[in-house]
Design an enzyme around this catalytic site. Structure first.
Site, PDB file in Angstrom:
ATOM      1  N   CYS A   5      -3.290  11.166   7.726  1.00  0.00           N
ATOM      2  CA  CYS A   5      -3.446  11.302   9.179  1.00  0.00           C
ATOM      3  C   CYS A   5      -3.059  12.716   9.575  1.00  0.00           C
ATOM      4  O   CYS A   5      -2.501  13.475   8.771  1.00  0.00           O
ATOM      5  CB  CYS A   5      -2.587  10.281   9.928  1.00  0.00           C
ATOM      6  SG  CYS A   5      -0.804  10.437   9.632  1.00  0.00           S
ATOM      7  N   ARG A  47       2.153   7.345   0.626  1.00  0.00           N
ATOM      8  CA  ARG A  47       1.788   7.401  -0.789  1.00  0.00           C
ATOM      9  C   ARG A  47       1.832   6.047  -1.475  1.00  0.00           C
ATOM     10  O   ARG A  47       2.787   5.290  -1.337  1.00  0.00           O
ATOM     11  CB  ARG A  47       2.725   8.354  -1.525  1.00  0.00           C
ATOM     12  CG  ARG A  47       2.297   8.614  -2.968  1.00  0.00           C
ATOM     13  CD  ARG A  47       3.298   9.459  -3.720  1.00  0.00           C
ATOM     14  NE  ARG A  47       2.753   9.885  -5.017  1.00  0.00           N
ATOM     15  CZ  ARG A  47       3.476  10.341  -6.024  1.00  0.00           C
ATOM     16  NH1 ARG A  47       4.794  10.457  -5.887  1.00  0.00           N
ATOM     17  NH2 ARG A  47       2.902  10.693  -7.162  1.00  0.00           N
ATOM     18  N   LEU A  48       0.753   5.767  -2.230  1.00  0.00           N
ATOM     19  CA  LEU A  48       0.728   4.699  -3.217  1.00  0.00           C
ATOM     20  C   LEU A  48       0.625   5.395  -4.562  1.00  0.00           C
ATOM     21  O   LEU A  48      -0.427   5.940  -4.918  1.00  0.00           O
ATOM     22  CB  LEU A  48      -0.463   3.764  -2.996  1.00  0.00           C
ATOM     23  CG  LEU A  48      -0.601   2.595  -3.982  1.00  0.00           C
ATOM     24  CD1 LEU A  48       0.576   1.641  -3.852  1.00  0.00           C
ATOM     25  CD2 LEU A  48      -1.912   1.863  -3.758  1.00  0.00           C
ATOM     26  N   ASN A  91      -6.596  10.900   0.235  1.00  0.00           N
ATOM     27  CA  ASN A  91      -6.647   9.458   0.020  1.00  0.00           C
ATOM     28  C   ASN A  91      -7.759   9.206  -0.989  1.00  0.00           C
ATOM     29  O   ASN A  91      -8.928   9.444  -0.685  1.00  0.00           O
ATOM     30  CB  ASN A  91      -6.948   8.720   1.331  1.00  0.00           C
ATOM     31  CG  ASN A  91      -7.223   7.238   1.104  1.00  0.00           C
ATOM     32  OD1 ASN A  91      -6.773   6.650   0.134  1.00  0.00           O
ATOM     33  ND2 ASN A  91      -7.993   6.646   2.005  1.00  0.00           N
ATOM     34  N   GLY A  92      -7.399   8.775  -2.189  1.00  0.00           N
ATOM     35  CA  GLY A  92      -8.408   8.503  -3.199  1.00  0.00           C
ATOM     36  C   GLY A  92      -8.033   9.079  -4.541  1.00  0.00           C
ATOM     37  O   GLY A  92      -6.859   9.379  -4.811  1.00  0.00           O
ATOM     38  N   ASP A 116      -4.084  14.962  -9.436  1.00  0.00           N
ATOM     39  CA  ASP A 116      -5.463  15.296  -9.083  1.00  0.00           C
ATOM     40  C   ASP A 116      -5.530  15.973  -7.724  1.00  0.00           C
ATOM     41  O   ASP A 116      -6.476  16.711  -7.432  1.00  0.00           O
ATOM     42  CB  ASP A 116      -6.353  14.051  -9.126  1.00  0.00           C
ATOM     43  CG  ASP A 116      -5.870  12.929  -8.212  1.00  0.00           C
ATOM     44  OD1 ASP A 116      -4.714  12.980  -7.745  1.00  0.00           O
ATOM     45  OD2 ASP A 116      -6.643  11.984  -7.972  1.00  0.00           O
ATOM     46  N   VAL A 305     -10.052 -16.165  -6.303  1.00  0.00           N
ATOM     47  CA  VAL A 305      -9.717 -17.062  -5.197  1.00  0.00           C
ATOM     48  C   VAL A 305     -10.868 -18.022  -4.950  1.00  0.00           C
ATOM     49  O   VAL A 305     -12.024 -17.736  -5.268  1.00  0.00           O
ATOM     50  CB  VAL A 305      -9.394 -16.293  -3.890  1.00  0.00           C
ATOM     51  CG1 VAL A 305      -8.136 -15.467  -4.038  1.00  0.00           C
ATOM     52  CG2 VAL A 305     -10.575 -15.426  -3.463  1.00  0.00           C
ATOM     53  N   SER A 381     -13.126  -3.617  -9.351  1.00  0.00           N
ATOM     54  CA  SER A 381     -13.953  -4.635  -8.720  1.00  0.00           C
ATOM     55  C   SER A 381     -15.427  -4.274  -8.883  1.00  0.00           C
ATOM     56  O   SER A 381     -15.773  -3.165  -9.279  1.00  0.00           O
ATOM     57  CB  SER A 381     -13.578  -4.763  -7.236  1.00  0.00           C
ATOM     58  OG  SER A 381     -14.210  -5.869  -6.641  1.00  0.00           O
ATOM     59  N   GLY A 382     -16.297  -5.236  -8.554  1.00  0.00           N
ATOM     60  CA  GLY A 382     -17.724  -5.082  -8.827  1.00  0.00           C
ATOM     61  C   GLY A 382     -18.572  -4.634  -7.657  1.00  0.00           C
ATOM     62  O   GLY A 382     -19.802  -4.719  -7.733  1.00  0.00           O
TER      63      GLY A 382
END
Length: 633
Positions: A5, A47-48, A91-92, A116, A305, A381-382
């Site tokens: 942000c 941060r993650l 972000n990414g 990165d 799920v 994920s697909g």
């Protein structure tokens, strides 16, 4: 993954404003927070930590050491991060950052972190906008370029990562989620009625301007440049989704190329300093990704799920996922979503989505990510496979229409009108066969017609037809076949506005990153060449992809028909408990403000009495009312 942000412009108590914006994104980055202020420029980051976990967080700051140019300049002996000539929030992930770093180091550029993010910043300093020709990854980022006095922002090629912005009274505001922008004191939330009008047809926010008037989405494959002098930001498209269809390509050769590209992509996407897991359903997409990942990841965890209903397996892919996990010898964790859980989380889901989203699959994603969050931080994920390789059954429509290609279109439309007037079957089939694809297909979802939404809306709608929204994309592929045209519409609208929005927001709701190996430049490099026989037949979708998956999976796993997070709202809306809940919303003061509520009740009662399946129409309006309650009431 993370949350970013910031703002440019004078504002009272800038530190407190930036802190509040970062706080609104805390769920996206539970591992840390960083803030940067340089006069009227502010950057924030949550941060993650997935790569270079022990390294410094963001914003990452670098001194002048390379000129911002499209070619290398002679570098100094060393470069330091001590001063703030450049600052970045990302972000990414940049999947080829090691290769880019090696190229830059060979030219003499030094690095002080293993991230990165630093590679991306130096790439910008050295190559300028030419860096997009080199990047492989998913990203939304902002760079404060002090030497140029510019804020430079960009979004990835496919639109995997979100980037929102607004021009406030005091300047420019941006964030990964709209809720952070709303923390800026000069941004006042107001419902965008144009967005509502198109949402009723598309079931998601499709316009560049969001449901919040004055708040916009940066389009995929675009960058934005802002000068802090009060002028409007300038946006530029840096890449286009073009096609090079090879009509001589066989299914066997196509499947070989797909398999090579997917294996390479999965290897890139699993690169992290944390454990990687996978979502698993009954479809070939997730099975193929999981099988590809399991070859590199012993002890792989998968998550599935389903829904707890009287219809049992009809709304439940858990048994199929268990078969696949047993075959691959990996762990599978499943969660059966109860009715109470589903209906109890709707406000939370709409809050995380930022804008109304009427795809019930978002709720399934929410619980899938919640199940994963207790065990891992990174999932594959697909998503993207259906749009790249023609996985939706609706893509078979042009092949069905060819059966009647001998008949003049006006005659087919007249026959359709006659059958409809007589209430006989076949009217829709004749209409599709007699109508150009540009008129009949607006994307994977088509809810209310223009006439229907005009009757529904209380304000005077502008009457912009959905076909006017899709027209620019159809013009880009006017020379191509109808199947590819349909894919192009979904790649640019449905995938970005519905699928990827939900994938990002539901994962981030739980601090989980979802990576999508199909949405990769190398995989696209193959997908863009496929002729129709490698994509669909009258009976089969994803023809070449299914053949590729057979290299790792049994035939029955690869040929199973797609379910795609089936959610039993059609059944639930007929039950007293949920009928009453929706009826209360449909007759509320909020509903009265936007809709002719008699029309809403008619839809609801018609569905309950089984005169028509109005479930998707009901759900689309209901989700808007839930969203409005969350953000405005």
């Amino acid at each position: 993954m993370s949350g970013i942000c910031g703002f440019v412009g004078e504002v009272g108590a800038p530190e407190a404003v930036l802190e509040a914006m970062c706080g609104a994104l805390a769920h996206r980055g539970p591992d840390g927070e960083g803030r940067y202020l340089d006069g009227s420029v502010a950057l924030g980051h949550r941060r993650l930590a997935l790569v270079d976990i022990e390294g410094p967080g963001q914003p990452l700051i670098r001194a002048t050491g390379a000129k911002a140019a499209a070619a290398f300049s002679p570098p100094p002996d060393t470069q330091s991060l001590d001063t703030g000539d450049y600052a970045i929030v990302l972000n990414g992930n940049i999947y080829n950052y090691r290769e880019l770093r090696a190229e830059l180091e060979a030219a003499g550029y030094a690095f002080e972190t293993g991230s990165d993010t630093e590679v991306l910043l130096v790439s910008y300093i050295v190559w300028g906008t030419a860096l997009f020709e080199r990047l492989r990854g998913m990203f939304a980022f902002a760079i404060w370029d002090r030497p140029r006095q510019e804020l430079f922002c960009a979004r990835d090629f496919f639109g995997i990562k979100p980037f929102y912005y607004a021009q406030a009274k005091g300047g420019f505001v941006f964030a990964s989620e709209i809720k952070a922008i709303l923390k800026h004191p000069d941004v006042t939330p107001e419902v965008n009625l144009d967005a509502l009008e198109q949402y009723l047809s598309f079931q998601y926010s499709v316009l560049p301007e969001t449901f919040f008037k004055g708040v916009f989405k940066l389009a995929p494959a675009h960058y934005l440049v802002l000068k802090p002098d009060g002028t409007a930001p300038r946006t530029t498209q840096y890449a286009r989704m073009d096609y090079a269809i090879n009509k001589s390509l066989t299914v066997q050769e196509a499947s070989r190329r797909i398999h090579e590209a997917v294996q390479d992509s999965v290897a890139c996407h699993k690169d992290a300093d944390v454990e990687v897991a996978s979502f698993l359903s009954s479809g070939v997409d997730s099975n193929y990704v999981t099988a590809s990942l399991s070859a590199h990841s012993p002890g792989l965890k998968t998550f599935t799920v389903g829904f707890e209903t009287a219809d049992g397996e009809k709304y439940n892919e858990i048994a199929y996922a268990k078969q696949a996990s047993d075959h691959l010898g990996i762990e599978n964790y499943s969660h059966l979503i109860s009715e109470d859980e589903f209906w109890g989380c709707l406000e939370t889901v709409q809050w995380h989505l930022d804008e109304p989203g009427a795809d019930p699959a978002a709720v399934a994603l929410y619980f899938g990510d919640r199940a994963a969050a207790g065990k891992v931080k990174l999932m594959l994920s697909g998503e993207g496979s259906d749009e790249f390789f023609a996985g939706y059954t609706i893509y078979q429509t042009p092949l069905e229409n060819k059966k009647l290609s001998w008949c003049p279109r006006p005659l087919l439309r007249a026959g359709s009108a006659l059958l409809r007037a007589c209430r006989l079957r076949g009217a829709n089939y004749l209409w599709r066969a007699g109508t150009p694809i540009e008129e009949q297909f607006i994307g994977n979802a088509s809810i209310f017609t223009v006439d229907e939404r005009t009757r529904l809306l209380k304000h005077s709608p502008r009457g912009v037809r959905p076909q006017e929204v899709t027209a620019p994309y159809y013009r880009e592929v006017a020379h191509l076949d109808d199947v590819t045209k349909m894919q192009h519409i979904d790649l640019n609208l449905w995938q970005v506005g519905d699928i990827l929005c939900a994938t990002d927001k539901m994962g981030m709701a739980h601090g989980v990153e979802t990576r999508t190996p199909f949405l990769d430049q190398k995989v696209w490099g193959v997908a863009r060449t496929l002729p129709v026989p490698c994509k669909v037949t009258r009976t089969t979708s994803k023809v070449a992809l299914r053949e590729a998956a057979k290299k790792l999976l049994p035939k029955e796993f690869c040929e199973k028909r797609k379910l795609g997070f089936p959610v039993p709202i059609r059944v639930w809306l007929k039950e007293d408990r949920y009928y009453s809940r929706v009826l209360e919303a449909f007759t509320s003061p909020t509903a009265e403000a936007y809709f002719h509520t008699g029309e809403l009740v008619r839809l609801l009662d018609g569905h309950r009495q089984e005169t028509a399946d109005n479930s998707r129409k009901i759900w689309t309006v209901y989700m808007f009312l839930i969203w409005h309650r969350v953000y405005f009431e």
